[in-house]
Design a protein around this motif. Sequence first.
Motif, PDB file in Angstrom:
ATOM      1  N   THR B 247       0.847  -1.198   0.000  1.00 56.05           N
ATOM      2  CA  THR B 247       0.000   0.000   0.000  1.00 56.05           C
ATOM      3  C   THR B 247       0.880   1.245   0.000  1.00 56.05           C
ATOM      4  OG1 THR B 247      -0.050   0.175   2.397  1.00 56.05           O
ATOM      5  CG2 THR B 247      -1.767  -1.174   1.368  1.00 56.05           C
ATOM      6  N   LEU B 248       0.247   2.327  -0.388  1.00 55.78           N
ATOM      7  CA  LEU B 248       0.942   3.602  -0.422  1.00 55.78           C
ATOM      8  C   LEU B 248       1.418   3.970   0.980  1.00 55.78           C
ATOM      9  CD1 LEU B 248       1.743   5.782  -2.312  1.00 55.78           C
ATOM     10  CD2 LEU B 248      -0.480   6.869  -1.999  1.00 55.78           C
ATOM     11  N   PHE B 249       0.587   3.652   1.990  1.00 51.40           N
ATOM     12  CA  PHE B 249       0.949   3.954   3.371  1.00 51.40           C
ATOM     13  C   PHE B 249       2.260   3.272   3.747  1.00 51.40           C
ATOM     14  CE2 PHE B 249       1.040   2.959   7.846  1.00 51.40           C
ATOM     15  CZ  PHE B 249       0.811   4.199   8.418  1.00 51.40           C
ATOM     16  N   THR B 250       2.360   1.998   3.414  1.00 47.21           N
ATOM     17  CA  THR B 250       3.579   1.244   3.732  1.00 47.21           C
ATOM     18  C   THR B 250       4.775   1.851   3.009  1.00 47.21           C
ATOM     19  OG1 THR B 250       2.224  -0.734   3.863  1.00 47.21           O
ATOM     20  CG2 THR B 250       4.599  -1.057   3.791  1.00 47.21           C
ATOM     21  N   LEU B 254       7.894   3.554   5.338  1.00 48.71           N
ATOM     22  CA  LEU B 254       9.223   2.945   5.424  1.00 48.71           C
ATOM     23  C   LEU B 254      10.122   3.482   4.323  1.00 48.71           C
ATOM     24  CD1 LEU B 254       7.986  -0.610   6.162  1.00 48.71           C
ATOM     25  CD2 LEU B 254       9.682   0.563   7.562  1.00 48.71           C
ATOM     26  N   GLY B 255      11.086   4.244   4.680  1.00 53.19           N
ATOM     27  CA  GLY B 255      12.057   4.737   3.718  1.00 53.19           C
ATOM     28  C   GLY B 255      11.494   5.835   2.830  1.00 53.19           C
ATOM     29  N   ASP B 256      12.357   6.376   1.969  1.00 52.07           N
ATOM     30  CA  ASP B 256      11.937   7.405   1.023  1.00 52.07           C
ATOM     31  C   ASP B 256      11.417   6.731  -0.232  1.00 52.07           C
ATOM     32  OD1 ASP B 256      12.778   9.559   2.619  1.00 52.07           O
ATOM     33  OD2 ASP B 256      14.859   9.158   2.043  1.00 52.07           O
ATOM     34  N   SER B 257      10.493   7.401  -0.884  1.00 54.57           N
ATOM     35  CA  SER B 257      10.051   6.848  -2.159  1.00 54.57           C
ATOM     36  C   SER B 257       9.561   7.951  -3.087  1.00 54.57           C
ATOM     37  CB  SER B 257       8.955   5.805  -1.945  1.00 54.57           C
ATOM     38  OG  SER B 257       8.091   6.216  -0.926  1.00 54.57           O
ATOM     39  N   ASN B 258       9.626   7.655  -4.379  1.00 54.20           N
ATOM     40  CA  ASN B 258       8.995   8.508  -5.382  1.00 54.20           C
ATOM     41  C   ASN B 258       7.621   7.936  -5.647  1.00 54.20           C
ATOM     42  OD1 ASN B 258      11.333  10.296  -6.181  1.00 54.20           O
ATOM     43  ND2 ASN B 258      12.224   8.251  -6.463  1.00 54.20           N
ATOM     44  N   VAL B 259       6.607   8.745  -5.494  1.00 53.19           N
ATOM     45  CA  VAL B 259       5.243   8.255  -5.628  1.00 53.19           C
ATOM     46  C   VAL B 259       4.555   8.957  -6.800  1.00 53.19           C
ATOM     47  CG1 VAL B 259       3.000   8.075  -4.517  1.00 53.19           C
ATOM     48  CG2 VAL B 259       5.084   7.771  -3.173  1.00 53.19           C
ATOM     49  N   PHE B 260       4.139   8.170  -7.774  1.00 55.56           N
ATOM     50  CA  PHE B 260       3.383   8.713  -8.907  1.00 55.56           C
ATOM     51  C   PHE B 260       1.956   8.229  -8.770  1.00 55.56           C
ATOM     52  CE2 PHE B 260       7.756   7.881 -10.136  1.00 55.56           C
ATOM     53  CZ  PHE B 260       8.169   9.105 -10.639  1.00 55.56           C
ATOM     54  N   VAL B 298       5.309   3.307  -7.068  1.00 53.14           N
ATOM     55  CA  VAL B 298       6.314   3.680  -6.079  1.00 53.14           C
ATOM     56  C   VAL B 298       7.676   3.220  -6.578  1.00 53.14           C
ATOM     57  CG1 VAL B 298       7.162   3.251  -3.748  1.00 53.14           C
ATOM     58  CG2 VAL B 298       4.707   3.517  -4.160  1.00 53.14           C
ATOM     59  N   VAL B 299       8.650   4.136  -6.570  1.00 54.25           N
ATOM     60  CA  VAL B 299      10.019   3.774  -6.946  1.00 54.25           C
ATOM     61  C   VAL B 299      10.954   4.296  -5.863  1.00 54.25           C
ATOM     62  CG1 VAL B 299      11.715   3.736  -8.809  1.00 54.25           C
ATOM     63  CG2 VAL B 299       9.327   4.239  -9.330  1.00 54.25           C
ATOM     64  N   ARG B 300      11.828   3.432  -5.331  1.00 56.94           N
ATOM     65  CA  ARG B 300      12.771   3.865  -4.305  1.00 56.94           C
ATOM     66  C   ARG B 300      13.866   4.726  -4.941  1.00 56.94           C
ATOM     67  NH1 ARG B 300      10.195   3.218   0.440  1.00 56.94           N
ATOM     68  NH2 ARG B 300       9.428   1.091   0.720  1.00 56.94           N
ATOM     69  N   PRO B 301      14.370   5.710  -4.207  1.00 59.01           N
ATOM     70  CA  PRO B 301      15.381   6.631  -4.760  1.00 59.01           C
ATOM     71  C   PRO B 301      16.600   5.907  -5.326  1.00 59.01           C
ATOM     72  CG  PRO B 301      14.647   7.381  -2.606  1.00 59.01           C
ATOM     73  CD  PRO B 301      14.000   6.048  -2.833  1.00 59.01           C
ATOM     74  N   GLU B 302      17.012   4.812  -4.654  1.00 59.62           N
ATOM     75  CA  GLU B 302      18.235   4.155  -5.120  1.00 59.62           C
ATOM     76  C   GLU B 302      18.015   3.408  -6.426  1.00 59.62           C
ATOM     77  OE1 GLU B 302      16.678   3.722  -2.302  1.00 59.62           O
ATOM     78  OE2 GLU B 302      16.476   1.617  -1.713  1.00 59.62           O
ATOM     79  N   ARG B 374       6.881  -0.440  -7.975  1.00 60.49           N
ATOM     80  CA  ARG B 374       5.783  -1.193  -7.365  1.00 60.49           C
ATOM     81  C   ARG B 374       4.488  -0.444  -7.643  1.00 60.49           C
ATOM     82  NH1 ARG B 374       5.891  -6.100  -5.295  1.00 60.49           N
ATOM     83  NH2 ARG B 374       4.286  -5.472  -3.807  1.00 60.49           N
ATOM     84  N   ILE B 375       3.448  -1.206  -7.979  1.00 57.75           N
ATOM     85  CA  ILE B 375       2.137  -0.575  -8.123  1.00 57.75           C
ATOM     86  C   ILE B 375       1.336  -0.934  -6.879  1.00 57.75           C
ATOM     87  CG2 ILE B 375       0.036  -0.426  -9.476  1.00 57.75           C
ATOM     88  CD1 ILE B 375       1.743  -1.179 -11.917  1.00 57.75           C
ATOM     89  N   VAL B 376       0.934   0.081  -6.134  1.00 57.69           N
ATOM     90  CA  VAL B 376       0.302  -0.173  -4.827  1.00 57.69           C
ATOM     91  C   VAL B 376      -1.073   0.466  -4.756  1.00 57.69           C
ATOM     92  CG1 VAL B 376       2.524  -0.263  -3.662  1.00 57.69           C
ATOM     93  CG2 VAL B 376       1.278   1.895  -3.774  1.00 57.69           C
ATOM     94  N   ALA B 377      -1.862  -0.036  -3.842  1.00 61.41           N
ATOM     95  CA  ALA B 377      -3.172   0.550  -3.581  1.00 61.41           C
ATOM     96  C   ALA B 377      -2.983   1.793  -2.715  1.00 61.41           C
ATOM     97  CB  ALA B 377      -4.053  -0.455  -2.853  1.00 61.41           C
TER      98      ALA B 377
END
Lengths: 286, 378
Positions: B247-250, B254-260, B298-302, B374-377
């Motif tokens: 999920t988007l919440f998770t 946890l950690g940084d993420s790029n969220v589209f 969601v894509v992690r910065p690294e 990752r494609i998340v709800a």
Amino acid sequence: MSSNKIRWPSWPLLVPALALLAGILLVPLADTLIRSVSTPGWTLSNYSNLFTDGVTLTVLWRTAVTAATVTAAALLIGYPYAYLMTRVSPRARGILLVIVLIPFWTSVMARNFAWIIILQDGGPVQSLFEFFGADDVVFYGTTVGVTIAMTQVMLPFMVLPLFSTLGAIDRRLLLAARGLGSSPTAAFWKVYWPLSRSGVMAGVILVFTLSLGFYVTPALLGSPQESLVAQLLAQRTTLLLDFAAAGALGILVLVVTLVLVAWANRMGGTMSAIGVVAAGRTEGRR
Amino acid sequence: MTTPSTTVKATGSSPGTPSGTEIRLDRVTKDFGLAAPAVDDISLTIRPGEFMTFLGPSGSGKTTTLNLIAGFETLTAGTIALNGTDVSDVPPHRRNLGMLFQNYALFPHLTVAQNVAYPLRERKVPKREIARKVAEVLELVQLTGRDDNHPSQLSGGQQQRVALARAIVFEPSALLLDEPLGALDRNLRSALQAEIRRIHREVGSTFVFVTHDQEEAMNLSDRIALFNNGRIEQIGTPQQLYAEPETLFTARFLGDSNVFELGQAALGRSIVWDGESWGVDPATVAAHPGVRAGSAIVVRPEDVEVAARRDEVPPGANAVRAVVRDVEYMGSYRTLLLAMGRRGLPGRTRVSPLRGDYAIGDEIVAWWRPGAQRIVAA
Ligand SMILES: Nc1ncnc2c1ncn2[C@@H]1O[C@H](COP(=O)(O)OP(=O)(O)OP(=O)(O)O)[C@@H](O)[C@H]1O
Ligand SMILES: [Mg+2]
């Protein structure tokens, strides 16, 4: 003008209080002490008489037993009461506080006459006992009646120090005890009770020492055959005009009280408790 | 009220052998009568000897759940079982669980040794054995020689170590810890984290650890249960939660993420975001069969790489143009703060200093492989 502040010593602030103390406490006390050992002539006979006259020791013992009973009763009533006060809403706490303080704000005479009406022969309390078949219960003119009335007026002296001590106990400690395997009862006796000891000690000393000096209540509600030490003192000063004997008795009671306070202080009662004792002394002479 | 006389037995717990309790929560609900239940229909099985962490924002129900397990709160609905025995009506002192709070809760009228001995006394352990066990456990938390101190004579970290010693000295088959390190400074925290991990290994009990510090959770746990609004958002190993958020919440917690965030679109072979067309790796679509309104990528910065021009992006990668907003120097790497797409969505990426310099205002192309997203709800 110089910018230097003049540094006044701060002890002169105590002068009025010290002067007052010296005037109304130390001087009369010294006078009493001297008189008790200088009449007739330099002697300790006034003190040895206390132990041999056959009356004083009996009265002292009766007074101590009465004071101890009052203290025990006040503790039994006051502890749960103070505990309740720490558990309820601030509003309810205020009401509980007012209830316990009411006898405090009532005039000594009004309070004692109210007790006479309640306890007298044929009064409501006796009728209640008669209703249940106990026909020979007498409170008026007995030590029991005196004890009941004294307990009522001593209750705030027990409840207030207890309330402040109990209120400061971290209740999570009880949860911790439960989590470590204690039943609720064990958690109370092993954690809550020891932590409340200083409050108990303060309340006990306060009530006991104040109870030693009660005069009006035993005079009105008790019997002359069962007088307490304050009545004995009054009798010796106002009727017999034997100031030396009365002085010796007064000094003895004072010493006993001070020893008790010192002992309580070592047993975990706090200095503040003694402050309250001192403040309450005059108040308690009723 | 009758109290059932069952006492939960430790399953032959001796240090060194994994012997923890299994804790099973089945449709557990706690309602304080507020707008929403504090704990809302949680089901969860904590394995024997597992280090389970409850992680989540303030007010998400972690402490309440722990208190339900300990027996300090009563269930509104559901059951809790320890080693298969329903304990829903067993009082706390008969559950044989260790408990460690945030604020020590040491008994101020007892010495260090008496505090630690307390649970043993309650269990009527013989005196000599008490002395031996207390010495043993004080050594374990490195407080040998402080037996006769009172708690007020110890520092915060020492007090917490005494509390830890007291919580484990009776070898509870499970230990519940509610933000035990919350009040400590950073260095002490990491020292005690290491100590707790070591003790967990040595004692072999089940540990349930509450924190809202994600780093702490990552460091310590076998598994993390991520709490949100009285529910468990996701449960899994730290690695799973970080790499495979459902999920988007998770993803955000946890950690940084790029969220589209995605609008209404069907999940086909590609996704359109802000005019960019992106490929999809079917393996990266979490439990959700189709992209719904409110789903997000969601894509992690690294996992985000940087190219100077679009023709430098490898074929098959997903790309978006971006402007460098800021550069953070982190020592071994740099973080570029980006404004992505036409709307300037904030994003971040890590780059090695070997990959050249970037200045604020540079126009670049950020890209990643479809397998990294990752494609998340929502
Ligand atoms: N005894 C109580 N009475 C009423 N409401 C409560 C009680 N205990 C907790 N709550 C409510 O339940 C919800 C969850 O609280 P809880 O303490 O479990 O959160 P938490 O996840 O531990 O938060 P934190 O990280 O801040 O400790 C909150 O909304 C809180 O206000
Ligand atoms: Mg909490």
